[in-house]
Design a protein around this motif. Structure first.
Motif, PDB file in Angstrom:
ATOM      1  N   MET A   1       4.579   0.961   1.358  1.00  0.00           N
ATOM      2  CA  MET A   1       4.640  -0.102   2.343  1.00  0.00           C
ATOM      3  C   MET A   1       4.479  -1.452   1.662  1.00  0.00           C
ATOM      4  O   MET A   1       3.513  -1.643   0.896  1.00  0.00           O
ATOM      5  CB  MET A   1       3.540   0.084   3.395  1.00  0.00           C
ATOM      6  CG  MET A   1       3.560   1.472   4.032  1.00  0.00           C
ATOM      7  SD  MET A   1       2.294   1.695   5.306  1.00  0.00           S
ATOM      8  CE  MET A   1       0.812   1.689   4.282  1.00  0.00           C
ATOM      9  N   THR A   2       5.386  -2.366   1.918  1.00  0.00           N
ATOM     10  CA  THR A   2       5.310  -3.712   1.361  1.00  0.00           C
ATOM     11  C   THR A   2       5.356  -4.743   2.482  1.00  0.00           C
ATOM     12  O   THR A   2       5.692  -4.415   3.631  1.00  0.00           O
ATOM     13  CB  THR A   2       6.466  -3.968   0.378  1.00  0.00           C
ATOM     14  OG1 THR A   2       7.708  -3.900   1.086  1.00  0.00           O
ATOM     15  CG2 THR A   2       6.474  -2.933  -0.729  1.00  0.00           C
ATOM     16  N   ASP A   3       5.021  -5.983   2.130  1.00  0.00           N
ATOM     17  CA  ASP A   3       5.037  -7.079   3.113  1.00  0.00           C
ATOM     18  C   ASP A   3       4.313  -6.672   4.394  1.00  0.00           C
ATOM     19  O   ASP A   3       4.826  -6.879   5.508  1.00  0.00           O
ATOM     20  CB  ASP A   3       6.481  -7.486   3.421  1.00  0.00           C
ATOM     21  CG  ASP A   3       7.190  -8.045   2.209  1.00  0.00           C
ATOM     22  OD1 ASP A   3       8.393  -7.760   2.038  1.00  0.00           O
ATOM     23  OD2 ASP A   3       6.537  -8.757   1.417  1.00  0.00           O
ATOM     24  N   LEU A   4       3.156  -6.107   4.237  1.00  0.00           N
ATOM     25  CA  LEU A   4       2.424  -5.598   5.387  1.00  0.00           C
ATOM     26  C   LEU A   4       2.009  -6.723   6.327  1.00  0.00           C
ATOM     27  O   LEU A   4       1.668  -7.837   5.884  1.00  0.00           O
ATOM     28  CB  LEU A   4       1.204  -4.807   4.930  1.00  0.00           C
ATOM     29  CG  LEU A   4       1.544  -3.412   4.402  1.00  0.00           C
ATOM     30  CD1 LEU A   4       0.400  -2.856   3.566  1.00  0.00           C
ATOM     31  CD2 LEU A   4       1.857  -2.472   5.562  1.00  0.00           C
ATOM     32  N   GLU A   5       2.064  -6.395   7.607  1.00  0.00           N
ATOM     33  CA  GLU A   5       1.747  -7.345   8.673  1.00  0.00           C
ATOM     34  C   GLU A   5       0.588  -6.796   9.487  1.00  0.00           C
ATOM     35  O   GLU A   5       0.369  -5.580   9.520  1.00  0.00           O
ATOM     36  CB  GLU A   5       2.980  -7.522   9.565  1.00  0.00           C
ATOM     37  CG  GLU A   5       4.234  -7.933   8.825  1.00  0.00           C
ATOM     38  CD  GLU A   5       5.487  -7.788   9.674  1.00  0.00           C
ATOM     39  OE1 GLU A   5       5.389  -7.214  10.788  1.00  0.00           O
ATOM     40  OE2 GLU A   5       6.556  -8.239   9.217  1.00  0.00           O
ATOM     41  N   PRO A   6      -0.148  -7.688  10.159  1.00  0.00           N
ATOM     42  CA  PRO A   6      -1.235  -7.190  11.015  1.00  0.00           C
ATOM     43  C   PRO A   6      -0.757  -6.144  12.019  1.00  0.00           C
ATOM     44  O   PRO A   6      -1.515  -5.225  12.365  1.00  0.00           O
ATOM     45  CB  PRO A   6      -1.714  -8.463  11.716  1.00  0.00           C
ATOM     46  CG  PRO A   6      -1.418  -9.552  10.732  1.00  0.00           C
ATOM     47  CD  PRO A   6      -0.120  -9.141  10.078  1.00  0.00           C
ATOM     48  N   GLU A   7       0.497  -6.265  12.446  1.00  0.00           N
ATOM     49  CA  GLU A   7       1.046  -5.307  13.418  1.00  0.00           C
ATOM     50  C   GLU A   7       1.221  -3.906  12.822  1.00  0.00           C
ATOM     51  O   GLU A   7       1.454  -2.946  13.557  1.00  0.00           O
ATOM     52  CB  GLU A   7       2.395  -5.795  13.943  1.00  0.00           C
ATOM     53  CG  GLU A   7       2.328  -7.042  14.816  1.00  0.00           C
ATOM     54  CD  GLU A   7       2.036  -8.312  14.021  1.00  0.00           C
ATOM     55  OE1 GLU A   7       1.525  -9.280  14.623  1.00  0.00           O
ATOM     56  OE2 GLU A   7       2.323  -8.317  12.797  1.00  0.00           O
ATOM     57  N   ASP A   8       1.125  -3.784  11.511  1.00  0.00           N
ATOM     58  CA  ASP A   8       1.214  -2.473  10.861  1.00  0.00           C
ATOM     59  C   ASP A   8      -0.117  -1.727  10.873  1.00  0.00           C
ATOM     60  O   ASP A   8      -0.181  -0.556  10.486  1.00  0.00           O
ATOM     61  CB  ASP A   8       1.690  -2.617   9.414  1.00  0.00           C
ATOM     62  CG  ASP A   8       3.095  -3.179   9.306  1.00  0.00           C
ATOM     63  OD1 ASP A   8       3.305  -4.081   8.465  1.00  0.00           O
ATOM     64  OD2 ASP A   8       3.971  -2.723  10.068  1.00  0.00           O
TER      65      ASP A   8
ATOM     66  N   MET B   1       0.852  -1.175   0.000  1.00  0.00           N
ATOM     67  CA  MET B   1       0.000   0.000   0.000  1.00  0.00           C
ATOM     68  C   MET B   1       0.893   1.231   0.000  1.00  0.00           C
ATOM     69  O   MET B   1       1.974   1.206   0.606  1.00  0.00           O
ATOM     70  CB  MET B   1      -0.900   0.008   1.243  1.00  0.00           C
ATOM     71  CG  MET B   1      -1.858   1.179   1.351  1.00  0.00           C
ATOM     72  SD  MET B   1      -2.845   1.064   2.878  1.00  0.00           S
ATOM     73  CE  MET B   1      -3.935  -0.293   2.441  1.00  0.00           C
ATOM     74  N   THR B   2       0.434   2.283  -0.665  1.00  0.00           N
ATOM     75  CA  THR B   2       1.188   3.532  -0.675  1.00  0.00           C
ATOM     76  C   THR B   2       0.323   4.654  -0.125  1.00  0.00           C
ATOM     77  O   THR B   2      -0.792   4.880  -0.602  1.00  0.00           O
ATOM     78  CB  THR B   2       1.660   3.888  -2.092  1.00  0.00           C
ATOM     79  OG1 THR B   2       2.535   2.856  -2.569  1.00  0.00           O
ATOM     80  CG2 THR B   2       2.408   5.207  -2.092  1.00  0.00           C
ATOM     81  N   LEU B   3       0.834   5.340   0.867  1.00  0.00           N
ATOM     82  CA  LEU B   3       0.168   6.497   1.448  1.00  0.00           C
ATOM     83  C   LEU B   3       0.750   7.773   0.839  1.00  0.00           C
ATOM     84  O   LEU B   3       1.934   7.814   0.490  1.00  0.00           O
ATOM     85  CB  LEU B   3       0.356   6.525   2.961  1.00  0.00           C
ATOM     86  CG  LEU B   3      -0.063   5.278   3.730  1.00  0.00           C
ATOM     87  CD1 LEU B   3       0.156   5.495   5.230  1.00  0.00           C
ATOM     88  CD2 LEU B   3      -1.490   4.902   3.433  1.00  0.00           C
TER      89      LEU B   3
END
Length: 121
Positions: free
Chosen positions: A79-86, A18-20
């Protein structure tokens, strides 16, 4: 001061990207912070044009990239390889003052803030 407006948040599956974006990114230093429910605000990434330095939290190094299009006055957080903690509300911040390894991640040293955009993984 210039208003900061974030966009690009939403829901994404774990492992996704995702890109912000942050419009109004005209300050010497621009940064991204996040706050998850029940947790303190955390400095995620920052970049300053006075010395060309970029900063990243250890938790996102190698996965997140901060960049800026100065002509457009827009900062990005890819943002790559996003995790639930993100998962968190992500805020854009700007400040005219130089930052250091010790100060960049402390919200106290950032004067201007956006309203935030939610990221859910």
């Amino acid at each position: 001061h210039v208003q900061l407006v974030e966009s690009g948040g939403g829901s994404v599956q774990a492992g996704g990207s995702m890109t912000l974006s942050c419009v109004g990114s005209t300050y010497t230093c621009m940064g991204w912070f996040r706050r998850a429910p029940g947790k303190e605000r955390e400095g995620v990434a920052a970049e300053c044009t006075d010395d060309g330095r970029t900063y990243y939290a250890d938790s996102v190094k190698g996965r997140f990239t901060v960049s800026r299009d100065s002509a457009e006055g827009t900062m990005y957080l890819h943002m790559t390889d996003l995790e639930p903690e993100d998962s968190a509300m992500y805020y854009c911040a700007g400040d005219p003052r130089r930052k250091t390894d010790e100060s960049w991640h402390d919200g106290f040293w950032w004067m201007f803030w956006g309203q935030g955009t939610q990221v859910t993984v």
